[in-house]
Design an enzyme around this catalytic site. Structure first.
Site, mmCIF file in Angstrom:
data_model
loop_
_atom_site.group_PDB
_atom_site.id
_atom_site.type_symbol
_atom_site.label_atom_id
_atom_site.label_comp_id
_atom_site.label_asym_id
_atom_site.label_seq_id
_atom_site.Cartn_x
_atom_site.Cartn_y
_atom_site.Cartn_z
ATOM 1 N N HIS A 117 0.811 -1.216 0.000
ATOM 2 C CA HIS A 117 0.000 0.000 0.000
ATOM 3 C C HIS A 117 0.843 1.264 0.000
ATOM 4 O O HIS A 117 1.899 1.341 0.618
ATOM 5 C CB HIS A 117 -0.931 0.010 1.221
ATOM 6 C CG HIS A 117 -0.195 -0.077 2.534
ATOM 7 N ND1 HIS A 117 0.260 1.017 3.216
ATOM 8 C CD2 HIS A 117 0.161 -1.150 3.286
ATOM 9 C CE1 HIS A 117 0.860 0.646 4.338
ATOM 10 N NE2 HIS A 117 0.809 -0.671 4.402
ATOM 11 N N ASP A 118 0.376 2.256 -0.755
ATOM 12 C CA ASP A 118 0.938 3.607 -0.772
ATOM 13 C C ASP A 118 2.328 3.688 -1.392
ATOM 14 O O ASP A 118 3.017 4.692 -1.238
ATOM 15 C CB ASP A 118 0.970 4.216 0.633
ATOM 16 C CG ASP A 118 -0.399 4.242 1.284
ATOM 17 O OD1 ASP A 118 -1.271 4.979 0.806
ATOM 18 O OD2 ASP A 118 -0.611 3.486 2.263
ATOM 19 N N GLY A 172 5.027 -1.063 2.802
ATOM 20 C CA GLY A 172 4.152 0.081 2.609
ATOM 21 C C GLY A 172 4.889 1.404 2.563
ATOM 22 O O GLY A 172 5.933 1.584 3.188
#
Length: 263
Positions: free
Chosen positions: A125-126, A143
């Site tokens: 994520h991200d 992440g």
């Protein structure tokens, strides 16, 4: 809305709200969810799952058993609406996993164009990934990781959350990154240490001998002078006025928060 020119296998399941571009091929037993956009001329192999909100550009090739746009593995994630964006001309090989972002960052995972993701690469994520990168088998991004362009990750290499790797860096196989890797630098080991400038990669990409020489000088200033990051920045800025290739090293170091790898 599905374009009539797309070729969708009869066993594939495509949500009626998905937007499928012209010339797209979708293989058997693949699942395309709502809020998914797939650009023109993409090829999606069998047994792929793409969950939205996800936007995929043109001419991407996604091989079997990939999971694209799934909810992230962050325990703080509570079902917020977050997005995955993928550019053009990427090759995503078997069993790769790309997760959407979180509201703790910008709610966005973004992948650029012309990247190669070999078998079983994980993009958490991200993450932000630039263009023209290669990630070998089982490379793992935690992440909030930021990767520049023209970066090569060896097989089984891994990077800690919030880590950064600058453009044109080379990360050796099985390297473990717990600090940032500046642009142009080769890194290897557990935990990774710097091993010089990625000179061969720069030559292949058309860097001049003068530019490579300046980058090597900047490397020595950063890693062999015994000075802190803040102390070397003025020297690098002076060098940058003579050779602009050094500029991305300066900007990278100015954004330093986690520290950089050290010998």
């Amino acid at each position: 809305m599905t374009e009539l020119s797309a070729v969708i296998h009869e066993t594939a399941i495509v949500h009626p709200d998905a937007i499928i571009g012209k010339g797209v091929e979708i293989g058997p037993w693949t699942l395309i969810g709502p809020e998914v956009e797939i650009g023109d001329d993409c090829w999606i192999g069998p047994h792929v799952v793409i969950k939205g909100p996800t936007r995929i550009g043109r001419r991407n090739r996604i091989f079997q058993f990939c999971s694209i746009g799934e909810d992230c593995q962050d325990k703080k994630y509570a079902g917020e609406r977050t997005v995955l964006e993928i550019g053009d001309d990427n090759v995503i090989r078997e069993s790769c996993t790309f997760h959407r972002g979180t509201s703790q960052d910008e709610s966005l995972t973004r992948v650029g164009s012309r990247n190669l993701f070999m078998v079983n690469v994980h993009v958490a994520h991200d993450c932000r990934i630039g263009d023209d990168c290669i990630f070998a088998n089982n490379a793992t991004l935690a992440g909030h990781v930021h990767i520049g362009s023209h970066v090569i990750f060896g097989g089984h290499a891994a990077i800690h959350q919030f880590g950064r790797v600058g453009s044109h860096a080379f990360i050796a196989g099985c390297a473990a990154l717990n600090k940032d890797v500046p642009p142009y630098v080769m890194a290897a080991g557990l935990y990774a240490k710097p091993f010089g400038v990625n000179s061969e990669g720069l030559r292949r990409r058309g860097f001049s001998p003068e530019g490579i020489s300046a980058i090597k000088k900047a490397y020595k200033i950063i890693f062999r002078s015994g000075k802190t990051v803040d102390e070397v920045i003025p020297e690098l800025e002076a060098l940058n006025r003579q050779q602009p290739e050094v500029g991305i090293m300066v900007e990278f170091l100015k954004q330093n928060e986690r520290g950089i790898i050290r010998a």
